[in-house]
Design an enzyme around this catalytic site. Structure first.
Site, PDB file in Angstrom:
ATOM      1  N   LYS A  18      61.276  61.214  40.978  1.00 15.47           N
ATOM      2  CA  LYS A  18      61.186  61.929  42.259  1.00 15.47           C
ATOM      3  C   LYS A  18      62.492  61.825  43.048  1.00 15.47           C
ATOM      4  O   LYS A  18      62.999  62.826  43.547  1.00 15.47           O
ATOM      5  CB  LYS A  18      60.044  61.351  43.132  1.00 15.47           C
ATOM      6  N   ARG A  93      51.542  59.427  50.455  1.00 16.51           N
ATOM      7  CA  ARG A  93      51.036  58.602  49.359  1.00 16.51           C
ATOM      8  C   ARG A  93      49.558  58.281  49.506  1.00 16.51           C
ATOM      9  O   ARG A  93      49.001  57.594  48.648  1.00 16.51           O
ATOM     10  CB  ARG A  93      51.804  57.289  49.328  1.00 16.51           C
ATOM     11  N   ARG A 132      66.216  50.531  36.282  1.00 16.87           N
ATOM     12  CA  ARG A 132      66.834  51.200  37.440  1.00 16.87           C
ATOM     13  C   ARG A 132      67.782  50.251  38.165  1.00 16.87           C
ATOM     14  O   ARG A 132      67.495  49.081  38.338  1.00 16.87           O
ATOM     15  CB  ARG A 132      65.741  51.669  38.407  1.00 16.87           C
ATOM     16  N   ARG A 165      66.215  46.718  42.247  1.00 13.37           N
ATOM     17  CA  ARG A 165      65.332  46.561  43.400  1.00 13.37           C
ATOM     18  C   ARG A 165      64.371  45.413  43.128  1.00 13.37           C
ATOM     19  O   ARG A 165      63.838  45.318  42.027  1.00 13.37           O
ATOM     20  CB  ARG A 165      64.532  47.850  43.614  1.00 13.37           C
ATOM     21  N   ARG A 176      52.408  48.503  41.388  1.00 17.05           N
ATOM     22  CA  ARG A 176      52.690  49.798  42.008  1.00 17.05           C
ATOM     23  C   ARG A 176      52.024  50.945  41.247  1.00 17.05           C
ATOM     24  O   ARG A 176      51.589  51.924  41.847  1.00 17.05           O
ATOM     25  CB  ARG A 176      54.207  50.013  42.099  1.00 17.05           C
TER      26      ARG A 176
HETATM   27  P1  ADP Z   1      59.404  54.668  44.015  1.00 20.88           P
HETATM   28  O1  ADP Z   1      60.550  55.618  44.186  1.00 20.88           O
HETATM   29  O2  ADP Z   1      59.675  53.712  42.906  1.00 20.88           O
HETATM   30  O3  ADP Z   1      58.086  55.329  43.864  1.00 20.88           O
HETATM   31  P2  ADP Z   1      59.749  54.194  46.829  1.00 20.88           P
HETATM   32  O4  ADP Z   1      61.195  53.919  46.999  1.00 20.88           O
HETATM   33  O5  ADP Z   1      59.264  55.551  47.127  1.00 20.88           O
HETATM   34  O6  ADP Z   1      59.343  53.788  45.342  1.00 20.88           O
HETATM   35  O7  ADP Z   1      58.884  53.180  47.703  1.00 20.88           O
HETATM   36  C1  ADP Z   1      59.133  51.780  47.662  1.00 20.88           C
HETATM   37  C2  ADP Z   1      58.046  51.072  48.440  1.00 20.88           C
HETATM   38  O8  ADP Z   1      58.088  51.482  49.825  1.00 20.88           O
HETATM   39  C3  ADP Z   1      56.611  51.366  48.005  1.00 20.88           C
HETATM   40  O9  ADP Z   1      56.183  50.551  46.913  1.00 20.88           O
HETATM   41  C4  ADP Z   1      55.836  51.067  49.297  1.00 20.88           C
HETATM   42  O10 ADP Z   1      55.690  49.671  49.498  1.00 20.88           O
HETATM   43  C5  ADP Z   1      56.783  51.593  50.362  1.00 20.88           C
HETATM   44  N1  ADP Z   1      56.512  53.019  50.653  1.00 20.88           N
HETATM   45  C6  ADP Z   1      57.338  54.072  50.398  1.00 20.88           C
HETATM   46  N2  ADP Z   1      56.783  55.222  50.813  1.00 20.88           N
HETATM   47  C7  ADP Z   1      55.565  54.904  51.334  1.00 20.88           C
HETATM   48  C8  ADP Z   1      54.501  55.662  51.909  1.00 20.88           C
HETATM   49  N3  ADP Z   1      54.562  57.012  52.009  1.00 20.88           N
HETATM   50  N4  ADP Z   1      53.397  54.993  52.341  1.00 20.88           N
HETATM   51  C9  ADP Z   1      53.310  53.660  52.249  1.00 20.88           C
HETATM   52  N5  ADP Z   1      54.269  52.886  51.704  1.00 20.88           N
HETATM   53  C10 ADP Z   1      55.395  53.491  51.242  1.00 20.88           C
HETATM   54  P1  ADP Z   2      61.154  57.682  41.452  1.00 26.26           P
HETATM   55  O1  ADP Z   2      61.839  58.070  42.742  1.00 26.26           O
HETATM   56  O2  ADP Z   2      60.086  58.653  41.051  1.00 26.26           O
HETATM   57  O3  ADP Z   2      60.655  56.265  41.453  1.00 26.26           O
HETATM   58  P2  ADP Z   2      63.860  57.708  40.284  1.00 26.26           P
HETATM   59  O4  ADP Z   2      64.403  59.079  40.523  1.00 26.26           O
HETATM   60  O5  ADP Z   2      64.383  56.612  41.120  1.00 26.26           O
HETATM   61  O6  ADP Z   2      62.240  57.770  40.295  1.00 26.26           O
HETATM   62  O7  ADP Z   2      64.098  57.363  38.728  1.00 26.26           O
HETATM   63  C1  ADP Z   2      63.693  56.116  38.181  1.00 26.26           C
HETATM   64  C2  ADP Z   2      64.756  55.634  37.165  1.00 26.26           C
HETATM   65  O8  ADP Z   2      64.764  56.534  36.057  1.00 26.26           O
HETATM   66  C3  ADP Z   2      66.185  55.627  37.719  1.00 26.26           C
HETATM   67  O9  ADP Z   2      66.866  54.543  37.123  1.00 26.26           O
HETATM   68  C4  ADP Z   2      66.772  56.957  37.260  1.00 26.26           C
HETATM   69  O10 ADP Z   2      68.177  56.865  37.062  1.00 26.26           O
HETATM   70  C5  ADP Z   2      66.046  57.180  35.938  1.00 26.26           C
HETATM   71  N1  ADP Z   2      65.752  58.595  35.655  1.00 26.26           N
HETATM   72  C6  ADP Z   2      65.447  59.573  36.534  1.00 26.26           C
HETATM   73  N2  ADP Z   2      65.214  60.739  35.898  1.00 26.26           N
HETATM   74  C7  ADP Z   2      65.355  60.481  34.571  1.00 26.26           C
HETATM   75  C8  ADP Z   2      65.235  61.272  33.382  1.00 26.26           C
HETATM   76  N3  ADP Z   2      64.911  62.563  33.433  1.00 26.26           N
HETATM   77  N4  ADP Z   2      65.459  60.643  32.194  1.00 26.26           N
HETATM   78  C9  ADP Z   2      65.780  59.335  32.136  1.00 26.26           C
HETATM   79  N5  ADP Z   2      65.898  58.542  33.217  1.00 26.26           N
HETATM   80  C10 ADP Z   2      65.695  59.092  34.409  1.00 26.26           C
END
Ligand code: ADP
Ligand code: ADP
Ligand code: ZN
Length: 221
Positions: A18, A93, A132, A165, A176
């Site tokens: 995302k 979420r 990541r 992270r 998660r």
């Molecule tokens: P990822 O990209 O791996 O899905 P995020 O960076 O979006 O993770 O979120 C990291 C953490 O921040 C989540 O595990 C949660 O604790 C908090 N968080 C992010 N967005 C939300 C939301 N919309 N509602 C509640 N908690 C959130």
């Molecule tokens: P999210 O926000 O959904 O948690 P991220 O965009 O942060 O996901 O991506 C999670 C990890 O996967 C990062 O290390 C990113 O560089 C990698 N990644 C993202 N898109 C791809 C893809 N299409 N193929 C392989 N790795 C990817």
């Protein structure tokens, strides 16, 4: 004549891509990329009161309470750059957040146009998350195997030090993914019910996924 939607959410489990796709898409559409995770990390890093409220939940891999999240989003949407649209990443979420977002936008005479569900199998999610790396200075995202920096441990953009992270450690990733299943997955039905759901396969290269996203979002008339 229709045009490409400019008020979009990217929905999907942690690691689906995302953040990576939202950043590209927002740049292409000239609207801000609104990542609640990134906003929370900035608050935590800055030791603000909001950061203190969010930190413990984030560390456990749980969601931050809706009231805290919604207050932060309302503030972000009040900034002038969000008038033309936004790509939301990691928000909403929960069903309560989705309903609140619809209300917040309706109050401004706006509407969320589409939710795009990005999907990838669980093994792929775990692999992406545990590999990541983030730049501590500019938040750019890398992956040790799939998008490594030119110099190991250093950000290509700014030279900052890369780090994992704390919540990308495997046990927290498992938590998660559970939270996604119970709290967030119901949003798929929420957006489908109002005919706003599109689905994109998140497997393949970043460029492949970006091309699929562009295709489903292209104006169709
Ligand atoms: P990822 O990209 O791996 O899905 P995020 O960076 O979006 O993770 O979120 C990291 C953490 O921040 C989540 O595990 C949660 O604790 C908090 N968080 C992010 N967005 C939300 C939301 N919309 N509602 C509640 N908690 C959130
Ligand atoms: P999210 O926000 O959904 O948690 P991220 O965009 O942060 O996901 O991506 C999670 C990890 O996967 C990062 O290390 C990113 O560089 C990698 N990644 C993202 N898109 C791809 C893809 N299409 N193929 C392989 N790795 C990817
Ligand atoms: Zn950097």
């Amino acid at each position: 004549m229709s045009r490409t939607a400019r008020r979009i959410i990217l929905l999907g489990p942690p690691g689906a891509g995302k953040g990576t796709q939202a950043e590209r898409l927002a740049r292409r559409l000239h609207v801000p990329h609104v990542s609640t995770g990134e906003l929370f990390r900035q608050h935590v890093g800055g030791h603000t009161p909001l950061g203190q409220e969010a930190e413990a939940s984030m560390r456990r891999g749980d969601l931050v309470p809706d009231a805290v999240t919604l207050g932060m989003v309302a503030e972000r949407l009040a900034e002038p750059d969000a008038v033309e649209g936004a790509v939301f990443d990691g928000f909403p979420r929960t069903t309560a957040q989705a309903e609140a977002l619809d209300q917040l936008l309706a109050d401004r005479g706006q509407r969320l146009e589409v939710a795009v569900l990005l999907e990838a199998p669980r093994e792929e999610l775990v692999e992406r998350l545990t590999g990541r790396r983030l730049c501590g200075a500019c938040q750019a995202t890398y992956h040790v195997r799939w998008s490594p920096p030119a110099v190991p441990g250093r950000c290509d953009r700014c030279g900052g030090a890369l780090m994992a992270r704390p919540d990308d450690e495997e046990a927290t990733v498992v938590r998660r993914l559970e939270v996604y299943d119970t709290e967030t997955r119901p949003l798929v039905a929420y957006y489908a019910a109002s005919d706003r759901l599109l689905t994109v396969d998140g497997l393949g290269s970043v460029g492949d996924v970006a091309a699929r996203l562009e295709e489903v979002l292209a104006p169709h008339d």
